[in-house]
Structure formats: C-alpha cells, structure tokens
Scaffold this active site. Sequence first.
Site, PDB file in Angstrom:
ATOM      1  N   GLN A 117       1.399   7.744   2.500  1.00 38.91           N
ATOM      2  CA  GLN A 117       0.490   8.863   2.748  1.00 38.91           C
ATOM      3  C   GLN A 117      -0.522   8.432   3.807  1.00 38.91           C
ATOM      4  O   GLN A 117      -1.079   7.333   3.726  1.00 38.91           O
ATOM      5  CB  GLN A 117      -0.237   9.235   1.452  1.00 38.91           C
ATOM      6  CG  GLN A 117      -1.150  10.445   1.622  1.00 38.91           C
ATOM      7  CD  GLN A 117      -1.853  10.828   0.331  1.00 38.91           C
ATOM      8  OE1 GLN A 117      -1.701  10.174  -0.701  1.00 38.91           O
ATOM      9  NE2 GLN A 117      -2.625  11.898   0.381  1.00 38.91           N
TER      10      GLN A 117
ATOM     11  N   LYS B 200      -4.218   0.802  -4.073  1.00 33.94           N
ATOM     12  CA  LYS B 200      -2.991   0.864  -3.264  1.00 33.94           C
ATOM     13  C   LYS B 200      -3.268   1.491  -1.897  1.00 33.94           C
ATOM     14  O   LYS B 200      -2.362   2.044  -1.265  1.00 33.94           O
ATOM     15  CB  LYS B 200      -1.923   1.696  -4.006  1.00 33.94           C
ATOM     16  CG  LYS B 200      -1.576   1.188  -5.403  1.00 33.94           C
ATOM     17  CD  LYS B 200      -0.621   0.011  -5.333  1.00 33.94           C
ATOM     18  CE  LYS B 200       0.818   0.510  -5.176  1.00 33.94           C
ATOM     19  NZ  LYS B 200       1.741  -0.637  -5.017  1.00 33.94           N
TER      20      LYS B 200
ATOM     21  N   PHE C 258       0.807  -1.226   0.000  1.00 30.30           N
ATOM     22  CA  PHE C 258       0.000   0.000   0.000  1.00 30.30           C
ATOM     23  C   PHE C 258       0.840   1.276   0.000  1.00 30.30           C
ATOM     24  O   PHE C 258       1.921   1.325   0.587  1.00 30.30           O
ATOM     25  CB  PHE C 258      -0.930   0.008   1.232  1.00 30.30           C
ATOM     26  CG  PHE C 258      -1.793  -1.223   1.313  1.00 30.30           C
ATOM     27  CD1 PHE C 258      -2.864  -1.401   0.430  1.00 30.30           C
ATOM     28  CD2 PHE C 258      -1.529  -2.231   2.239  1.00 30.30           C
ATOM     29  CE1 PHE C 258      -3.650  -2.539   0.491  1.00 30.30           C
ATOM     30  CE2 PHE C 258      -2.306  -3.369   2.304  1.00 30.30           C
ATOM     31  CZ  PHE C 258      -3.376  -3.532   1.428  1.00 30.30           C
ATOM     32  N   ASP C 259       0.295   2.294  -0.686  1.00 36.72           N
ATOM     33  CA  ASP C 259       0.905   3.631  -0.666  1.00 36.72           C
ATOM     34  C   ASP C 259       0.202   4.551   0.333  1.00 36.72           C
ATOM     35  O   ASP C 259       0.764   5.553   0.776  1.00 36.72           O
ATOM     36  CB  ASP C 259       0.793   4.291  -2.051  1.00 36.72           C
ATOM     37  CG  ASP C 259       1.597   3.553  -3.103  1.00 36.72           C
ATOM     38  OD1 ASP C 259       2.557   2.842  -2.718  1.00 36.72           O
ATOM     39  OD2 ASP C 259       1.239   3.661  -4.294  1.00 36.72           O
ATOM     40  N   VAL C 260      -1.065   4.234   0.599  1.00 33.77           N
ATOM     41  CA  VAL C 260      -1.895   5.113   1.419  1.00 33.77           C
ATOM     42  C   VAL C 260      -2.559   4.296   2.533  1.00 33.77           C
ATOM     43  O   VAL C 260      -3.065   3.197   2.282  1.00 33.77           O
ATOM     44  CB  VAL C 260      -3.006   5.781   0.557  1.00 33.77           C
ATOM     45  CG1 VAL C 260      -3.854   6.737   1.401  1.00 33.77           C
ATOM     46  CG2 VAL C 260      -2.395   6.500  -0.638  1.00 33.77           C
TER      47      VAL C 260
END
Lengths: 303, 303
Positions: free
Chosen positions: A55, A246, A21-23
């Site tokens: 993030q 993501k 994951f990015d967030v």
Amino acid sequence: MSKPQYLTGDKAAIDAFIDKFDVFLFDCDGVLWSGEYLFPGTAETIEMLRAKGKQLVFVTNNSTKSRADYKKKFDSKGITASAEEVFGSSYSAAVYISRILKLQPPKNKVFVLGETGIEQELQAENIPYIGGTDPALRRDIDPSDFEHIGDGSALDPNVGVVLAGLDFHINYLKMSLAFAYLRKGALYLATNIDSTLPQAHSLFPGAGSVGAGVAKAFGKDPLALGKPSQAMMDAIEGKFKFDRSKTCMVGDRLDTDIRFGIEGKLGGTLAVLTGVSAKEHFLAEGAEVVPTAYIDKLGDLLG
Amino acid sequence: MSKPQYLTGDKAAIDAFIDKFDVFLFDCDGVLWSGEYLFPGTAETIEMLRAKGKQLVFVTNNSTKSRADYKKKFDSKGITASAEEVFGSSYSAAVYISRILKLQPPKNKVFVLGETGIEQELQAENIPYIGGTDPALRRDIDPSDFEHIGDGSALDPNVGVVLAGLDFHINYLKMSLAFAYLRKGALYLATNIDSTLPQAHSLFPGAGSVGAGVAKAFGKDPLALGKPSQAMMDAIEGKFKFDRSKTCMVGDRLDTDIRFGIEGKLGGTLAVLTGVSAKEHFLAEGAEVVPTAYIDKLGDLLG
C-alpha cells in the site's frame, strides 16, 4: 543508536528490507523528483512496489498543491497514483480546522498565507477563507492600508484562524494582515514549517521561512499540521488504517520525514540522498535522527 | 534591581533627572512620533533640552530613511535637528561595512533587502550594491528564476554581503536571491532586528520580521548593526565623543532602546510609554530590563 543500513547495490538486503513492510509512506519533493526533474527509476520503483502488493501513500508537506494537483503531476511524470493516495499538508490542515477545531460559523473564516492548494482543500472541507491568491492583496502596502489595518477597519471580524503555508506571493501587506489577525486573537496554524524548498537542484525558502516573519512579529510559532507533526500521522492512520509496525516512511529530510516516521513509531524509515539531508548528517557520531536504512536514490530499490 | 522612578507630574524629580545628564540619545519612532503623528510637546521638549545646553543625538533603527530623510522629517514636524545629529541603523551598517569589514573590491558588493535609506547610506560610504529598490526585482518569481538562481547564473559573483533592513517590498524572489548569496558565502548583516514597527497607533512587521524568512532558511541570524548592538553604541561614541556616565538613552522599547543604554553602561535610561513597551513589562517582579525612570510621554519632561 545503531548505524543505518546502506542498501544501494545490495539486492539481498533490499529484498529483505522491502519484505518487512506492507505500507510505504513517501515524501515527494526530493524523493520522487526535484521540482520538474524526475529522478531515474522512480516510476519503475513505484510499479515494483505495487506489483508486490504494497500500500502506498504520498505524504507531502508541499502546501501549494491540492491532492487533485498532485494527481496531475503524477500523471505527467508517468507515475501511477490516485488522488486518494495523496496526503498533503494543506489537506491535513483543512481536516484539522473542520474536524478538530470545529469553529462555529460565522467566526470560522481562515486568512490564508499561501497558494491555491490550500484554498482547494479548505473548499473541499467547506471552510470559508480570505487572502490566499486574492489578486487584491498582490500589491504594495500603501498609507491607507496602514491606517485601516491599524484601526481594524480593513479586517474581517469573522477570521478565527491564520493558516500559513508556502506563498510565492508573500508581501508586506499580507504579512501585516496576518499579524493583525493574530493580534486580534486568531489561532495560528501552518500547513508545515519546512525551512527550505528543494527546487532546481538547489534550495529556496520553504513554507517555514515564508511564515517566519509573521511568527517573529507575533512572537509565537504556529501549530504545524505537516511532517513531523504527529497530528498528520494520526490523520493519515485514521484514513488508511495501517499497522504502524509494518509501515516504512521514505524521505530525504531527517528533521521532517525521518523524524516523522521515528516519532510515529513506524516499523522503519528509509532515507534517500537526492534531497536536503546528506548521509554525513545521520552517520555522524551523536546524530539525533537516524534512519533504519538509506539509499543513494529511490530507483536503487530496483536492485 | 530597583524600581524605576516615575517622572510624569513631578517637576522637581524631572529637573533633577535632566540635570544629571549632558547628552540625550533619543529613539524616534514611538518616542517623538508614531508614524506621521507627532506626540504633543515633542518639539517643545527638544527646545527645552537645547536651551539647557544638552547635546542631542537621534538614534534610530529605522533603516528605510537616510540621515537626510530624517532631517526632512524633523523639519516637517517643526523639530529643530540637523542631519549630523541623526544616527540611523542604515548609516551604522554602512560604516561597519566600509570601515570595519574593509572588503576588498571587487568582492565588496552588497545585496540589499530594504529601502532607499540603506542605499543612500551605502552610496555615502562608496559601497557598491544591488537589490534594494531595483524595480526589476519587484515582481513574482518565475520558473526561469528558479533555474538561474539554482545554477548561480542569476547571481552577481562580487556580492560579499547581504544586508537586511525593513523592506516594504519584500517578496519571494528577493528572499531567494538573499538566501542564495548567503549559501555562496556572503556575510549576513542586518541594519536592525526589531520584530515590530509602530505605525498608525498599531504594530506592523519590523525589519527583524521581514528578514526572519531568510534567517530561517539559512539557519543563522544576521549580525545586527542597530540597537541594542553595542557596535552601534561604539560608532556613536566614536563620532560624538561623549561621557557615557553623563548620557541618557530615551526610548519606548525595553528590548532595544533600554537594553542598548544599559548594556552601553550609560548613566541612565528613560522609558516613554507612547510606543511598544508597557510599564507592566518593567514593573513586573523579575523584569529583565528595567529603565532608570519612566514618563507617560516625552512632552511630560516639560513638567
């Protein structure tokens, strides 16, 4: 539906999960803390995720606090966060009223059942309101109130919306006014409809319970702007522009947080066991709402 | 289902209808009066029925008044009635707790959400209680309340029942206490669950709405001892020994009064249009609850 993965104590699984994951969207109460009690490892976990370049958005149904109030709470608990990273149900409701409903003045006044967090977010969107924390309404109903609510003379003709959130000062007078505005045609919105509020290692009545009396009298439930309403997910996405595949929702409640992530088609959901829902709820055969993974407490992500 | 007979202005039909019954059960609010407003012809109608030898019982879901309070109200309105002829939901609940539940002391204490009418009827049945009109609970919740309700130290270990009625002094503290007792295993009863209260020619939140918050938090509705619960009909019959086929229920609410009479297999039901339900509700195609007959107002029975 596949069983959720248990991450506590499994360093390799944790790293693989985080890397997907990015967030990360975080619920707050029951995840980061319970009332004033900060769970061990919360601040360090947030730091670790920031260090990995993730993030972070703090998505809370708590309507009693504004984004600015939340920033203060994060500071007091030693958690790095900005007011911009906070997305609360009061803010979600204020944005809905100002940008979606677009009620024309002067018929755009909001009668508030709730605390200062709602008022602050309405102010920020330039929406006029009455009720809320008005000390004139923090009293017993009297015979003249019955008369003047009954004949409409106590009602503001410009109220177009009743907005219900968590109100620690709920009383019969405010319930009667809200009910009267709804009967006169006001739209019925809620910041959120959580039935319970985790506090002091226990449960107390939540916004959905505080507002349930007006809903029962009126015979109709409000449109809820908090989790799991996808109106809130759309608003968050509109503001933060993330890739849902993501993105991971982290929360303690199956019926609000985890459902919110699943219905929002996020890449994953992570349940923590420090709040309302127990693992038996999602491990049971035939469980309706099942997270991708779960951990005993958020700090366990430190491995 | 056959259409109800309209009696207003039809002297022959009125006389034939009255002659069919020996006993009349009357709802009070919305039938005899609305709040302090006495409908025209009420007292004379009651006199006329007494002169014809009818037995009268006043069956009210209003839990805020005891039978003694009702007697005073009848006197002040010039209506002849005795306290013994009044059967209220508070009395019904007290009788249920003392004679059906038979909880053993000391675990038989009742936490009351409601007014003095409930307290008086509990006293009359020698049932210990807390909450209710206790001035110590008519205040805002504070942080120490959260702590002491959360850890149980603010809770009376002998509370075995939560009894909810109409509480004009409902607040978050009382809701939190009721919810905590339920979570500890107390039985959940309600004097009645009317969603609205007719008052001042308008509608206000009823007992069912005041108690809806606790029900929502707990996730379970209370057992209601008022209309249309047949527990109340059985208790009335136990006390007054009437022939159901020769008994008529008179009321303004389809979902409580008229349903109460129909499910109680009474000989007839009579709807009056001075309260909550409009004739469109039962004249509509497919209406679920249909009275035997209806009149514009009770006084129309004078012909």
